[in-house]
Write an enzyme that holds these catalytic residues in place. Structure first.
Site, short mmCIF file in Angstrom:
data_model
loop_
_atom_site.label_atom_id
_atom_site.label_comp_id
_atom_site.label_asym_id
_atom_site.label_seq_id
_atom_site.Cartn_x
_atom_site.Cartn_y
_atom_site.Cartn_z
N GLY A 137 0.78 -1.21 -0.24
CA GLY A 137 0.27 -0.38 -0.12
C GLY A 137 0.34 1.06 0.19
N SER A 194 1.57 3.37 -2.24
CA SER A 194 1.71 4.18 -3.56
C SER A 194 0.73 5.45 -2.85
CB SER A 194 0.53 3.95 -4.66
OG SER A 194 -0.43 2.93 -4.18
N ARG A 195 -0.38 5.04 -2.18
CA ARG A 195 -0.97 6.56 -1.81
C ARG A 195 -1.12 6.34 -0.32
NH1 ARG A 195 -6.14 5.26 -3.37
NH2 ARG A 195 -5.85 3.76 -4.10
N SER A 247 -8.02 -0.86 12.36
CA SER A 247 -8.52 0.53 12.73
C SER A 247 -9.61 0.34 13.39
CB SER A 247 -9.78 0.39 11.30
OG SER A 247 -10.85 1.17 11.00
N TYR A 290 -15.63 -4.88 6.61
CA TYR A 290 -14.33 -4.04 7.06
C TYR A 290 -13.92 -4.40 8.12
CZ TYR A 290 -10.86 -0.20 7.44
OH TYR A 290 -9.86 0.97 7.78
N ALA A 301 -15.11 -6.42 10.33
CA ALA A 301 -14.89 -7.79 10.41
C ALA A 301 -13.61 -7.77 10.04
CB ALA A 301 -15.63 -8.64 9.93
N LYS A 334 -10.74 -6.17 9.95
CA LYS A 334 -9.79 -5.56 11.03
C LYS A 334 -9.78 -6.48 12.33
CE LYS A 334 -7.98 -2.43 7.95
NZ LYS A 334 -6.73 -2.68 7.17
P1 NAP Z 1 -5.87 4.64 0.63
O1 NAP Z 1 -5.13 6.09 0.48
O2 NAP Z 1 -7.22 4.35 -0.36
O3 NAP Z 1 -4.92 3.57 -0.21
C1 NAP Z 1 -4.44 2.15 0.04
C2 NAP Z 1 -3.85 0.97 -0.63
O4 NAP Z 1 -3.37 -0.39 -0.38
C3 NAP Z 1 -3.62 1.73 -1.80
O5 NAP Z 1 -1.25 2.14 -2.03
C4 NAP Z 1 -3.49 0.96 -2.84
O6 NAP Z 1 -3.09 0.84 -4.22
C5 NAP Z 1 -3.45 -0.13 -2.12
N1 NAP Z 1 -4.46 -1.13 -2.25
C6 NAP Z 1 -5.50 -1.47 -2.04
N2 NAP Z 1 -5.54 -2.92 -3.06
C7 NAP Z 1 -5.09 -3.40 -3.31
C8 NAP Z 1 -5.25 -4.17 -3.65
N3 NAP Z 1 -6.02 -5.51 -4.81
N4 NAP Z 1 -2.94 -5.37 -4.01
C9 NAP Z 1 -1.89 -4.15 -3.79
N5 NAP Z 1 -2.56 -3.59 -3.14
C10 NAP Z 1 -3.54 -2.56 -2.79
O7 NAP Z 1 -5.51 3.98 2.22
P2 NAP Z 1 -4.87 4.36 3.03
O8 NAP Z 1 -6.05 5.65 3.75
O9 NAP Z 1 -3.80 5.32 3.21
O10 NAP Z 1 -5.30 3.20 3.75
C11 NAP Z 1 -4.45 2.32 4.57
C12 NAP Z 1 -4.38 1.36 5.78
O11 NAP Z 1 -5.18 2.12 6.70
C13 NAP Z 1 -5.38 0.80 4.98
O12 NAP Z 1 -5.11 -1.17 5.73
C14 NAP Z 1 -6.64 1.65 5.54
O13 NAP Z 1 -8.03 0.09 5.69
C15 NAP Z 1 -6.08 1.67 7.08
N6 NAP Z 1 -6.65 2.97 7.74
C16 NAP Z 1 -7.41 3.91 6.67
C17 NAP Z 1 -8.16 5.18 7.48
C18 NAP Z 1 -7.98 6.14 7.05
O14 NAP Z 1 -9.27 7.38 7.95
N7 NAP Z 1 -7.65 6.75 5.77
C19 NAP Z 1 -8.47 4.85 8.91
C20 NAP Z 1 -8.31 3.74 9.67
C21 NAP Z 1 -7.28 2.47 9.36
P3 NAP Z 1 -3.42 0.90 -5.88
O15 NAP Z 1 -2.45 2.54 -5.14
O16 NAP Z 1 -2.36 0.65 -6.72
O17 NAP Z 1 -4.63 1.39 -5.16
#
Ligand code: NAP
Length: 221
Positions: free
Chosen positions: A8, A10-11, A114, A127, A129, A131
């Site tokens: 993950g 990339s972003r 999360s 989601y 479940a 986590k």
């Molecule tokens: P995000 O900006 O949506 O980025 C998701 C990342 O996961 C991207 O790098 C994406 O790659 C990668 N990804 C998704 N599906 C994939 C797959 N099939 N194979 C390989 N890579 C995949 O997410 P984020 O907000 O940074 O969240 C990161 C983590 O933190 C997640 O586990 C999320 O559940 C957790 N989290 C986030 C928040 C929040 O508020 N944002 C809160 C609690 C927990 P691509 O660029 O190729 O799509």
């Protein structure tokens, strides 16, 4: 120079983790989805096969998906995809890499969970479940790998300003949640990355099996 594998990267949070690790002097493997698609068992096996004898000290399972769907509308395909990306893929990476860490004297694993692994919110059944399972996977792995100095933890962010958050919440909803957060702000990805990078570092010598909540106090209110 220690080596980390970050999914993950990339972003969002993953990208902040990669930046922080590189700043701290780590060599970081951050495969894109084209190189490692966590939704595909074949892609995971091909990636692990190609890794060979790379000496990875830290594995950070950050990639995750969070489709918002009413409980009764969740298709079995969506359910399985969320479990695959959010739990099964981290499990498989841990299972493959922990023995290599053991053979080299130890390592660190950090899983990104999360607050919805333990808080309720409509539309987040698959989601939440996934986590919740990731938290428990973290604890079980910590018990099995503790004797090998492989320390396994999870970090449970609250609301972090990333693409995932913007895509899943209207501006109005976000503002009403922000006012409930005791710190009155959402996390920046770097707020999460700093905690993750500590847990992943050799400097973390005794924390294992924990789910560290990093939510500005959101889960308290
Ligand atoms: P995000 O900006 O949506 O980025 C998701 C990342 O996961 C991207 O790098 C994406 O790659 C990668 N990804 C998704 N599906 C994939 C797959 N099939 N194979 C390989 N890579 C995949 O997410 P984020 O907000 O940074 O969240 C990161 C983590 O933190 C997640 O586990 C999320 O559940 C957790 N989290 C986030 C928040 C929040 O508020 N944002 C809160 C609690 C927990 P691509 O660029 O190729 O799509």
């Amino acid at each position: 120079m220690p080596v980390a594998l970050v999914t993950g990267g990339s972003r969002g949070i993953g990208s902040a983790i990669v930046t922080r690790l590189r700043t701290d002097g780590w060599a970081v493997l951050a495969p894109t989805r084209a190189e490692l698609d966590l939704a595909s068992t074949a892609s995971i096996e091909a990636y692990l096969g190609a890794l060979g004898a790379v000496d990875i000290f830290a594995l950070i399972n950050d990639a995750g998906i969070n489709p918002i769907t009413k409980f009764t509308d969740i298709s079995i395909e969506e359910w399985q995809r969320v479990q695959q990306v959010n739990v099964t893929a981290p499990f498989r990476l841990m299972q493959h890499l922990a023995p290599h860490m053991t053979a080299r004297g130890g390592g660190r694993i950090v899983n990104i969970s999360s607050v919805y692994s333990f808080l309720g919110r409509a539309g987040r059944a698959s989601y939440g479940a996934s986590k919740g399972a990731l938290n428990q996977l973290t604890r079980m792995a910590a018990v099995e790998f503790g004797p090998s100095n492989v320390l396994v933890n999870a970090v449970a962010p609250g609301i972090v300003m990333t693409d995932l958050t913007r895509q899943n919440n209207s501006a109005e909803t976000l503002e009403s949640i922000r006012l409930q957060v005791p710190t009155q702000r959402f996390a920046e990805p770097s707020d999460i990355a700093d905690v993750v990078c500590y847990l992943a570092s050799p400097g973390n010598r005794y924390i294992t099996g924990q789910v560290i909540v990093v939510d500005g106090g959101l889960s308290l209110v």
